[in-house]
Each structure stands twice: as C-alpha cells, then as structure tokens.
Design an enzyme around this catalytic site. Sequence first.
Site, PDB file in Angstrom:
ATOM      1  CB  ALA A 101      -0.898   0.006   1.225  1.00 19.56           C
ATOM      2  N   GLY A 102       0.334   2.320  -0.583  1.00 25.11           N
ATOM      3  CA  GLY A 102       1.022   3.610  -0.560  1.00 25.11           C
ATOM      4  C   GLY A 102       1.565   4.018  -1.914  1.00 25.11           C
ATOM      5  CG  ASP A 134      -2.353   2.649  -7.777  1.00 32.59           C
ATOM      6  OD1 ASP A 134      -2.690   3.851  -7.868  1.00 32.59           O
ATOM      7  OD2 ASP A 134      -2.836   1.752  -8.490  1.00 32.59           O
ATOM      8  CE  LYS A 135      -0.093   7.597   0.173  1.00 32.62           C
ATOM      9  NZ  LYS A 135      -0.434   7.248   1.546  1.00 32.62           N
ATOM     10  CG  ASN A 171       5.462   7.968   4.277  1.00 33.84           C
ATOM     11  OD1 ASN A 171       4.353   8.469   4.532  1.00 33.84           O
ATOM     12  ND2 ASN A 171       5.725   6.686   4.500  1.00 33.84           N
ATOM     13  NE  ARG A 172       7.096  15.926   7.915  1.00 31.43           N
ATOM     14  CZ  ARG A 172       8.424  16.031   7.917  1.00 31.43           C
ATOM     15  NH1 ARG A 172       9.169  15.034   8.368  1.00 31.43           N
ATOM     16  NH2 ARG A 172       9.012  17.136   7.474  1.00 31.43           N
ATOM     17  CG  PHE A 190      -4.154   8.018   5.822  1.00 31.03           C
ATOM     18  CD1 PHE A 190      -3.186   7.096   5.457  1.00 31.03           C
ATOM     19  CD2 PHE A 190      -4.971   7.714   6.915  1.00 31.03           C
ATOM     20  CE1 PHE A 190      -3.010   5.897   6.168  1.00 31.03           C
ATOM     21  CE2 PHE A 190      -4.811   6.532   7.625  1.00 31.03           C
ATOM     22  CZ  PHE A 190      -3.830   5.630   7.250  1.00 31.03           C
ATOM     23  CG  ASN A 245      -4.228  -0.142   3.417  1.00 28.13           C
ATOM     24  OD1 ASN A 245      -4.715   0.757   4.094  1.00 28.13           O
ATOM     25  ND2 ASN A 245      -3.135  -0.787   3.762  1.00 28.13           N
ATOM     26  CG  ASN A 252      -2.934   1.642   7.600  1.00 30.15           C
ATOM     27  OD1 ASN A 252      -2.310   1.340   8.627  1.00 30.15           O
ATOM     28  ND2 ASN A 252      -2.515   2.568   6.758  1.00 30.15           N
ATOM     29  CB  SER A 303      -0.592   5.175   8.960  1.00 33.13           C
ATOM     30  OG  SER A 303       0.017   6.430   8.709  1.00 33.13           O
ATOM     31  CG  ASN A 312       3.057   9.541   8.733  1.00 40.00           C
ATOM     32  OD1 ASN A 312       3.905   9.961   9.523  1.00 40.00           O
ATOM     33  ND2 ASN A 312       3.334   8.702   7.761  1.00 40.00           N
ATOM     34  CB  THR A 313      -3.560   9.247  10.890  1.00 37.66           C
ATOM     35  OG1 THR A 313      -3.461   9.410   9.470  1.00 37.66           O
ATOM     36  CG2 THR A 313      -4.945   9.659  11.355  1.00 37.66           C
ATOM     37  CE  LYS A 316       1.221  -1.925   5.898  1.00 35.20           C
ATOM     38  NZ  LYS A 316       1.341  -1.345   4.557  1.00 35.20           N
ATOM     39  CG  ASN A 340       2.154   1.031   8.091  1.00 36.11           C
ATOM     40  OD1 ASN A 340       2.883   1.737   7.374  1.00 36.11           O
ATOM     41  ND2 ASN A 340       0.839   1.103   8.056  1.00 36.11           N
ATOM     42  CB  THR A 341       6.656   3.214   7.897  1.00 31.29           C
ATOM     43  OG1 THR A 341       5.526   3.931   8.416  1.00 31.29           O
ATOM     44  CG2 THR A 341       6.520   3.115   6.383  1.00 31.29           C
TER      45      THR A 341
END
Length: 350
Positions: free
Chosen positions: A61-62, A64-65, A110-111, A114, A138, A169, A172, A174-175, A211, A240-241
Amino acid sequence: MPGLAGAALPLLRLLPPETAHHLTLRALTLGLVPPPGSAPDPLLRTTLWGRDFPNPIGLAAGFDKNAAVPDAMLGLGFGFVEIGSVTPLAQAGNPKPRVFRIAEDGAVINRLGFNNDGLDLVAARLAARSRRGIVGANIGKNRDSPDAAADYEAGIRAFAPLADYLVVNISSPNTPGLRDLQRRHEVTALLERLLAARRAAAPATPPLLVKIAPDLTVEERADLADVALTSGIDGLIIANTTVARPPGLRGVHAHEPGGLSGKPLFAPSTALLAEMYRRTKGRVPLIGVGGIASGADAYAKIRAGASLVQLYTALIYQGPGLVERIKSELAALLRRDRFASVAAAVGSGG
Ligand SMILES: Cc1cc2nc3c(=O)[nH]c(=O)nc-3n(C[C@H](O)[C@H](O)[C@H](O)COP(=O)(O)O)c2cc1C
C-alpha cells in the site's frame, strides 16, 4: 529494467520524491513502462483464501493510493497489488515536503498523512476495471473523523464488492491517534464492528486483514496475536513503517519525523513476522512486508512465516525490473532447497 524505465531511473532520482512519484504514475498511466515479457514460473503459484496468486510478490500500500494504475503494476509482474490507504473523504495530507529519500541506507521516511482521493472516486476507478489479477484495498480513517470505526465501515461497504481482500490500516504513524487502535480493547471493539460490516456486505465478503506496526510492546504483540486467532479476521500484514530510527542511519534526512521504510526495516519487521507466526501457531495467514529488496529477502520473509510478501521502497531505488529479478531469485532459492511450492516453505525457517 530494459528501455525507458531503466534509463529514467537516475533522472527521477534527481527530482523531489513526490514529483518523481507523480511522473512515474503518469508514465504508468500512459503505458510507457514496458511489461517484463518473461513467462510466469509455475513454482511461484500459490493459493490463499481460495484465491490463486500467480506469484507471492505484491505491491505494498502507498504506491497506488488512488487505484490509478493497479493493472499496470500487475503487468510489471506483481502477483497482487494493494491500493490505498483510502479514507472516506478525500484529504490533502500533511504539508510538503513530507517524503524523504535516504539513499545511503536504501530507505525512505514519509509523513504523507493519508493524502488520497476518497472512497467515491477510488471505488469508481476499481469498478471501471475488468478485474483481472488480484487487487486488495487498504482502508484508513480521515484525520479529523470523530468515529474511526464508522470510517472503516464505510471503506468496507465501498470496497467489499470491488476488492479481492480488504486491509484495515491501524498502523500508519502519520495520523494522530491511529496506532492506539491496535490496543487490545480498541482493536477488539473495532474488529467486531468491521466483521459485522463485512457480513452485511454479503454476498461480497472478501478476506479482512489487519496491518500492524513494527513498534509494538510485547504485551501489544501478545494481544494482537490473540485477537488474530479469535476474532475471525483472515490475516495480518506485518509491518507498516517504523517510528524507530535504527542506529547507524547515514542520510541527512534520517531524523525527519515520519515512518521509516526500506532496508533498515527489514530486520525488525522480519523478527516481528517470525514472532507473530510463532504466537499464532501458523494458523493465521501473514503477509510479510518491510525492506524486501531481493529474492533472498522475500525468501527470508516466507521462511519466517509469510504466505505472501509485499514491497514498495526498493522499487524507488531499483526500478520496475526488480519485480522479475526477485521472482527469478526466489524461484531459484526454492529449487535449491527442494521446496515443491511457496506454501511448503512458509514458516520453514523457525
Ligand atoms: C511513501 C510511502 C507511502 C505509504 N503509504 C502507505 C499507506 O497509505 N498505507 C499503508 O498501509 N502503508 C503505506 N506505506 C507503507 C508500505 O505499505 C510498507 O508497509 C512499508 O513501506 C514497508 O515496506 P517497504 O520497506 O518495502 O517499503 C507507505 C510507504 C511509503 C514509503
């Protein structure tokens, strides 16, 4: 990679990462990246959830969002493609710059937060395709949503009829607050609602996966294994990251806030995969992701317990020819060790 895509790679690397990504998606949309052309190796075929995967190497994922190029990516040789993360409403994500290459370490931070086109548009794109090849969706939550579960329910309703599997998900970085949904009480309550939403989507009831992050405490790992065994979900994607910064990162951007992916994530995400395979006793299908850049890396994930694997970051550094390379290296390793199938090798490293 032969031809245009291979020649373009060093040029793309001179551009800011998001610009390069945008151009790559444009080129893929226009059909400028030639398909690999080699015949599929039957040894790599594998079946999971009653679905036949031509090979176990997926696009994470990420990339092709917005489901702009799933078929072009399948055409590059991926066995399956995961689109997203998609949130109910379109959102812009965090301020730029928000993606950083750390080429010295084969990594990215990355940050993005979404950034995506929202469920309606992305679902319309999936509905317009012919549905050849396996595409998972996702789903995420909008940053300012007051009801996370309602956001994921909307994702399930939108994608259940259109996707071959669904991914919740909750990992992440970043949320704000998202990863708290991985705690035992929260994840149990969330999955109850989401499994009900999937039942309500019948007759379209694709596998539902969760995930998870590589940055979990021992207690959270034990709880999530338990939830995976008892809740009725169909698998875990690990991982995930990471918000951790392994010692020895060399790039000037190594300390930017965000999620780290690529080579430095390989060891911790593979260790977590092996641990979750052990904790779930091999009864829960696992997708291994994090730092795969070669056939040997994919093979290590499979031997650690992954039924399928995914990658993203290595594609940035090695280009699309990587997919065929990984597949032929993986097939050679399976043959060397006399495995008759991918499935026979799953978990054989423990
Ligand atoms: C730029 C970028 C954007 C990402 N966006 C998402 C996302 O929207 N949803 C998600 O579940 N994972 C996302 N990921 C994480 C990847 O799917 C994957 O879990 C992680 O990058 C580890 O794999 P890799 O080391 O092969 O990249 C993103 C990763 C990157 C590098």
